[in-house]
Enzyme design. Structure first.
Site, PDB file in Angstrom:
ATOM      1  N   GLU A 243      -3.545  43.658 -16.887  1.00 56.60           N
ATOM      2  CA  GLU A 243      -4.207  43.030 -15.916  1.00 56.60           C
ATOM      3  C   GLU A 243      -3.172  41.647 -15.631  1.00 56.60           C
ATOM      4  O   GLU A 243      -3.068  40.805 -16.477  1.00 56.60           O
ATOM      5  CB  GLU A 243      -5.514  42.696 -16.428  1.00 56.60           C
ATOM      6  CG  GLU A 243      -6.257  42.265 -15.097  1.00 56.60           C
ATOM      7  CD  GLU A 243      -7.380  41.024 -15.491  1.00 56.60           C
ATOM      8  OE1 GLU A 243      -8.475  41.120 -14.965  1.00 56.60           O
ATOM      9  OE2 GLU A 243      -7.039  40.030 -16.059  1.00 56.60           O
ATOM     10  N   CYS A 277      -7.832  33.996 -13.781  1.00 56.62           N
ATOM     11  CA  CYS A 277      -6.904  35.091 -12.824  1.00 56.62           C
ATOM     12  C   CYS A 277      -7.689  35.397 -11.584  1.00 56.62           C
ATOM     13  O   CYS A 277      -7.239  35.873 -10.552  1.00 56.62           O
ATOM     14  CB  CYS A 277      -6.464  36.066 -13.603  1.00 56.62           C
ATOM     15  SG  CYS A 277      -7.775  37.262 -14.292  1.00 56.62           S
TER      16      CYS A 277
END
Length: 482
Positions: A243, A277
């Site tokens: 990720e 994020c």
């Protein structure tokens, strides 16, 4: 205070020396980290290899009970964990407590889920064959995690689902938040779970040793795209869960509920001081409603107070990492130089005890060639890029290579669903009338295929599936089926 490593169920100081733990709140030295080396990684991996058979042989119900014990141990220590998390990271206390409790919840949820993940009997052409597809753990995993959610990310994405799947793990946390990781391992000791080892140290040393270790089956990593690419190249044929970066575009169409949009966009930009994020990294807004949206955002700025994260009236704490702060300030300056209007904030608050306190910032009329539109900023910045016609949206999206999370604000649900399913929105998640930072531990998170945001899916049963693999057992029934 000395923050030790935890390897194969025992505390040890490691062979890489010591490093001070410094709080971004006031510069206080909280203690010293014991730094590990490649030799410590090897010791942890060798122990994990020996543990694999034991963990794999446990029934799903036994693993579930193990995960429940970890969850209970976290909650028993939640106050001291939250306090240390605030001191070491800088996030406000309610966010820290939410992260600790969310981590406990992840272990309990994965304990529930593993009991209901089915195996299969697959139909065969031949009557005399019985083919069973079972889920088995992939093997020992190396887990490398960032500093922005130093307990939440490892727990929700990796440790809880990995244990549920039956994988022993060696965890390398970001060194700047490794003290809270060390304290967290006390919960595993309390729960009598030796299947997760903590090796503290630089990613270039410990993370790399995990990536290349021949007995590590897979690597789970959350962090920057540049580092993720290095890990993948070093891991070679290992399974990887990545990720990576995000630059989530939030699309505000002219029929949107602007009060809802303002609330959600600001929460996405300023929660955790923007160090998420999936945060609101850029807002693409129809010029017909942009002025009114900016007005509503500006009117709400008094909700966001910068200061000491332990104080009750403070809603934004200091940023954590100095290199990230420099990126944020560089992006603000670059946007201003390219014609952006500074609506609020704009830099450091010099009245604070350290230089980590960055004002919540709103930028309007951001140009498409501004760095804040093209790159990941990762700070408390809300930039607005205006468009005249909806046909411009796909091109503005393509200004950035990231495809993690996104959002669309509109009252036209049919249009939103059509946009969300189009090839222009090849994001891992598209939220509608919700900030792009919305996520739940039961849901899959990850980057759109072929993008700079990584590959694989994290969250709930999707994570458990990623830590396990299908094993076919084909039985020849000599007497044939009846």
């Amino acid at each position: 205070m000395i923050f030790k490593m935890y390897i194969n169920g025992a505390w040890r100081e490691g062979s890489g020396g010591y490093k001070d733990v410094v709080s971004p709140i006031n510069g206080e030295v909280l203690g010293q980290l014991c730094m590990g080396s490649a030799a410590d990684v090897d010791a942890a991996v060798q122990g994990a290899v020996k543990q694999l058979e034991q963990l794999d042989s446990m029934t799903a119900f036994a693993r579930a009970e193990m995960l429940y014990r970890i969850s209970d141990a976290i909650l028993a220590r939640k106050d001291q964990l939250a306090e240390l998390l605030v001191k070491e990271h800088g996030k406000i206390y309610p966010e820290a407590m939410g992260e600790v409790c969310g981590s406990a919840g992840a272990f309990r949820e994965c304990g529930d889920q593993i009991k209901w993940m089915p195996s299969e009997i697959v139909p065969c052409r031949e009557r005399e064959r019985l083919c069973m597809v079972l889920r088995k753990p992939k093997g020992v995993f190396g887990i490398i995690t960032p500093w922005n959610f130093p307990l939440g990310t490892p727990s929700m994405y990796y440790l809880a689902p990995g244990l549920a799947a039956g994988c022993p793990m060696v965890w390398n946390p970001a060194t700047s938040t490794a003290a809270i990781a060390s304290a967290f391992m006390q919960c595993f000791e309390d729960a009598e779970v030796p299947f997760v080892s903590l090796v503290i140290g630089k990613g270039s040393v410990v993370g790399d040793a995990l990536s290349v270790h021949p007995q590590v089956a897979g690597i789970g990593f959350t962090g920057s795209t540049a580092t993720g690419n290095i890990i993948c190249s070093r891991a070679q044929s290992k399974h990887t869960q990545m990720e990576l970066g995000g630059n989530g575009p939030c699309i505000v169409l002219k029929d949107a509920d602007l009060d809802l949009a303002a609330d959600k966009l600001m929460a996405g930009s300023f929660t955790n001081a923007g160090q998420v994020c999936t945060s609101t990294e850029r807002v693409l807004v129809d010029n017909a409603v942009a002025d009114l949206l900016v007005y509503k955002i500006k009117a709400r700025m008094n909700r966001y107070t910068l200061g000491n994260p332990f104080q009750k009236d403070v809603t934004v704490g200091p940023m954590h990492a100095k290199d990230t702060i420099e990126t944020v300030l560089r992006h603000i300056d670059d946007a201003a130089a390219k014609g952006a209007e500074l609506v609020c904030g704009g830099g450091r608050d010099s009245s604070m005890p350290t230089d980590h306190y960055i004002q919540p910032t709103v930028l309007d009329h951001v140009s498409r060639d501004a760095l804040v539109n093209m790159e990941e900023t990762f700070g408390p910045v809300l930039p607005l890029v205006r468009f005249q016609d909806e046909s411009e949206i796909p091109a503005i999206i393509r200004d950035s290579p990231y495809r993690l999370f996104s959002a669309i604000f509109t009252r036209d649900v049919d249009k939103a669903l059509s946009m969300a399913q189009s090839s222009d929105f090849n994001f891992g998640c598209v939220n509608i009338n919700e900030g792009c930072n919305f996520w739940d531990t039961m849901l899959p998170a990850g980057g759109g295929g072929g993008s700079a945001s990584g590959h694989g899916r994290s969250g709930g049963k999707y994570s458990i599936a990623d830590f396990s693999e299908e094993r076919l057992i084909a039985l020849h029934l000599q007497a044939g089926r009846r």
